[in-house]
Enzyme design. Sequence first.
Site, PDB file in Angstrom:
ATOM      1  N   LYS A 129      -0.658  44.320  -6.693  1.00  0.00           N
ATOM      2  CA  LYS A 129      -0.403  43.008  -7.308  1.00  0.00           C
ATOM      3  C   LYS A 129       1.007  42.572  -6.952  1.00  0.00           C
ATOM      4  O   LYS A 129       1.857  43.415  -6.660  1.00  0.00           O
ATOM      5  CB  LYS A 129      -0.539  43.122  -8.831  1.00  0.00           C
ATOM      6  CG  LYS A 129      -0.732  41.802  -9.530  1.00  0.00           C
ATOM      7  CD  LYS A 129      -2.174  41.363  -9.546  1.00  0.00           C
ATOM      8  CE  LYS A 129      -2.319  39.963 -10.110  1.00  0.00           C
ATOM      9  NZ  LYS A 129      -3.731  39.588 -10.278  1.00  0.00           N
ATOM     10  N   ASP A 169      -3.454  34.056  -8.099  1.00  0.00           N
ATOM     11  CA  ASP A 169      -3.518  34.408  -9.521  1.00  0.00           C
ATOM     12  C   ASP A 169      -2.868  33.221 -10.239  1.00  0.00           C
ATOM     13  O   ASP A 169      -2.841  32.118  -9.665  1.00  0.00           O
ATOM     14  CB  ASP A 169      -2.763  35.734  -9.785  1.00  0.00           C
ATOM     15  CG  ASP A 169      -2.988  36.277 -11.198  1.00  0.00           C
ATOM     16  OD1 ASP A 169      -4.044  36.866 -11.441  1.00  0.00           O
ATOM     17  OD2 ASP A 169      -2.114  36.092 -12.069  1.00  0.00           O
TER      18      ASP A 169
HETATM   19  P1  NDP Z   1      -4.235  29.357 -13.292  1.00  0.00           P
HETATM   20  O1  NDP Z   1      -2.780  29.275 -12.996  1.00  0.00           O
HETATM   21  O2  NDP Z   1      -5.191  28.603 -12.449  1.00  0.00           O
HETATM   22  O3  NDP Z   1      -4.509  28.962 -14.818  1.00  0.00           O
HETATM   23  C1  NDP Z   1      -3.886  29.611 -15.863  1.00  0.00           C
HETATM   24  C2  NDP Z   1      -4.295  28.919 -17.150  1.00  0.00           C
HETATM   25  O4  NDP Z   1      -3.812  29.704 -18.234  1.00  0.00           O
HETATM   26  C3  NDP Z   1      -3.667  27.544 -17.299  1.00  0.00           C
HETATM   27  O5  NDP Z   1      -4.491  26.730 -18.090  1.00  0.00           O
HETATM   28  C4  NDP Z   1      -2.360  27.852 -18.033  1.00  0.00           C
HETATM   29  O6  NDP Z   1      -1.839  26.794 -18.773  1.00  0.00           O
HETATM   30  C5  NDP Z   1      -2.824  28.948 -18.976  1.00  0.00           C
HETATM   31  N1  NDP Z   1      -1.676  29.831 -19.270  1.00  0.00           N
HETATM   32  C6  NDP Z   1      -0.949  30.567 -18.398  1.00  0.00           C
HETATM   33  N2  NDP Z   1       0.033  31.206 -19.027  1.00  0.00           N
HETATM   34  C7  NDP Z   1      -0.073  30.862 -20.313  1.00  0.00           C
HETATM   35  C8  NDP Z   1       0.657  31.191 -21.467  1.00  0.00           C
HETATM   36  N3  NDP Z   1       1.719  32.020 -21.416  1.00  0.00           N
HETATM   37  N4  NDP Z   1       0.238  30.659 -22.647  1.00  0.00           N
HETATM   38  C9  NDP Z   1      -0.841  29.837 -22.691  1.00  0.00           C
HETATM   39  N5  NDP Z   1      -1.571  29.480 -21.624  1.00  0.00           N
HETATM   40  C10 NDP Z   1      -1.179  29.973 -20.466  1.00  0.00           C
HETATM   41  O7  NDP Z   1      -4.566  30.936 -13.283  1.00  0.00           O
HETATM   42  P2  NDP Z   1      -5.978  31.648 -13.124  1.00  0.00           P
HETATM   43  O8  NDP Z   1      -7.029  30.832 -13.766  1.00  0.00           O
HETATM   44  O9  NDP Z   1      -6.120  32.050 -11.729  1.00  0.00           O
HETATM   45  O10 NDP Z   1      -5.738  32.997 -13.963  1.00  0.00           O
HETATM   46  C11 NDP Z   1      -6.003  33.085 -15.363  1.00  0.00           C
HETATM   47  C12 NDP Z   1      -6.136  34.533 -15.761  1.00  0.00           C
HETATM   48  O11 NDP Z   1      -7.216  35.135 -15.039  1.00  0.00           O
HETATM   49  C13 NDP Z   1      -4.922  35.420 -15.500  1.00  0.00           C
HETATM   50  O12 NDP Z   1      -4.847  36.429 -16.480  1.00  0.00           O
HETATM   51  C14 NDP Z   1      -5.266  36.060 -14.154  1.00  0.00           C
HETATM   52  O13 NDP Z   1      -4.569  37.268 -13.946  1.00  0.00           O
HETATM   53  C15 NDP Z   1      -6.749  36.290 -14.342  1.00  0.00           C
HETATM   54  N6  NDP Z   1      -7.519  36.478 -13.124  1.00  0.00           N
HETATM   55  C16 NDP Z   1      -7.524  35.518 -12.137  1.00  0.00           C
HETATM   56  C17 NDP Z   1      -8.280  35.699 -11.007  1.00  0.00           C
HETATM   57  C18 NDP Z   1      -8.423  34.642  -9.975  1.00  0.00           C
HETATM   58  O14 NDP Z   1      -9.256  34.819  -9.082  1.00  0.00           O
HETATM   59  N7  NDP Z   1      -7.691  33.552 -10.025  1.00  0.00           N
HETATM   60  C19 NDP Z   1      -9.027  36.948 -10.785  1.00  0.00           C
HETATM   61  C20 NDP Z   1      -9.048  37.842 -11.917  1.00  0.00           C
HETATM   62  C21 NDP Z   1      -8.284  37.598 -13.024  1.00  0.00           C
HETATM   63  P3  NDP Z   1      -0.530  26.014 -18.225  1.00  0.00           P
HETATM   64  O15 NDP Z   1      -1.018  25.247 -17.050  1.00  0.00           O
HETATM   65  O16 NDP Z   1      -0.087  25.187 -19.356  1.00  0.00           O
HETATM   66  O17 NDP Z   1       0.463  27.092 -17.854  1.00  0.00           O
END
Ligand code: NDP
Length: 448
Positions: A129, A169
């Site tokens: 990662k 991510d």
């Molecule tokens: P994105 O950046 O596309 O979206 C993240 C989302 O989570 C946004 O809506 C963001 O809101 C919200 N968010 C992030 N940090 C916080 C916080 N501290 N408090 C509240 N809301 C928060 O990321 P992904 O959708 O790619 O990833 C989301 C999760 O899924 C993570 O845990 C990631 O590790 C996991 N994941 C992702 C994969 C992938 O293929 N993308 C694969 C496997 C797991 P805002 O825009 O306001 O920050």
Amino acid sequence: MTSSKELVSGYYNKLLKRNAGEPEFHQAVAEVLDSLKIVLEKDPHYADYGLIQRLCEPERQIIFRVPWISDNNNVHVNRGFRVQFNSALGPYKGGLRFHPSVNLGIIKFLGFEQIFKNSLTGLPIGGGKGGSDFDPKGRSDAEIMRFCQSFMTELYRHIGEYRDVPAGDIGVGGREIGYLFGQYRRLTVQHESGVLTGKGLTWGGSLVRTEATGYGAVYFTNEMMRTHGESLDGAKVIVSGSGNVAIYAMEKAQELGATVVGFSDSSGWVSTPNGVDIQLLKDIKDNRRERVSQYVKETTGATFNADGTIWSLEADVALPCATQNELNGEHAQMLVDNGVKYVAEGANMPSTPEAIEIFRKSGVHFAPGKAANAGGVATSALEMQQNASRDSWSFEYTDQRLHKIMSNIFQRCDQTAKEYDREGDYVIGANIAGFKKVADAMLAQGVI
Ligand code: NDP
């Protein structure tokens, strides 16, 4: 003779001392070690050759300076990370996260989880990662590009199709992968498509990769529900977040007949009793890069809440898809009181240990992220297969492969939990099934 409980707590206490100030890493390791107690009771040889200590120590940790210049000519210095945790099963594989909260401990927790997740997919990929404490919010396209180019100017030495294959991510989507790939190509003077996944479709990307984590989490959830005689058809579902994982989890859940009753971002949450207009949400988040409060201005029947928590909604299923530790014990109790019977983690470690304990005690069927969100990395591995064979597969074929992989992961977790007399405990099932494959490979490959 030392009991497996004593052995495991000995490892854990040493790890706490050697990795001070990394609470998320401690949390991720504690959960896995807890599951391993019963493995060591049955198969003590898994403690031989320092196996567990080696598993908890990254093979390599790279930390580097990322300087860049903003549009107003100020110089900024961020920190870049790549933790190459374990390559016993294949090249390191795992995403890059750009978020101000990123530090070494967070990247280590994510890399550690990735080892078991990648093992569960059944595909030949190791765990790693990376990321940076860079905050992409409010930055122009040109700033994002300059940051990505600076980040890759160091990272490129450490990655490669057979060595380490990063993906996206939080904060790293198609746009960032494009800028990163462009700079890699420029520095190495070769079009090595297998070096990154999540690429654009015209330059080596795979259909379904964008949708894969969210779709996969929903396939897993439906499989888990079917085992208990239910399905998503007609169910009410809460999805936290509104990023890549959340949007496609909502899309697939609604396609399967569910109503998504709420979603969120870090500014607040939206209640959507009549379901979500996915096209509108995609336009707001992906194209316009606006906040979720904009959604309620452009539709009817939805309300925005800056206070309180999305976990106070009534539903049958909850899919936390935002970030780590976003769902604590208090939230878990609210979900239980409001009738939630299934929780599947789209995000990595979104539920705190207290929340998981409440789900366990209350009979909520709980799917941990390392199993439920493995569809993203699995489809990344399918992208690598297509790159290696200079081929590109149809959406339907790739989606079928994803669906099959998620069903297999569910079956593996379910069967393993049964083998260890913990039927229905998918945390135990995922940790043990993921562990054994990596552990067997590490034992076979000697003390390295
Ligand atoms: P994105 O950046 O596309 O979206 C993240 C989302 O989570 C946004 O809506 C963001 O809101 C919200 N968010 C992030 N940090 C916080 C916080 N501290 N408090 C509240 N809301 C928060 O990321 P992904 O959708 O790619 O990833 C989301 C999760 O899924 C993570 O845990 C990631 O590790 C996991 N994941 C992702 C994969 C992938 O293929 N993308 C694969 C496997 C797991 P805002 O825009 O306001 O920050």
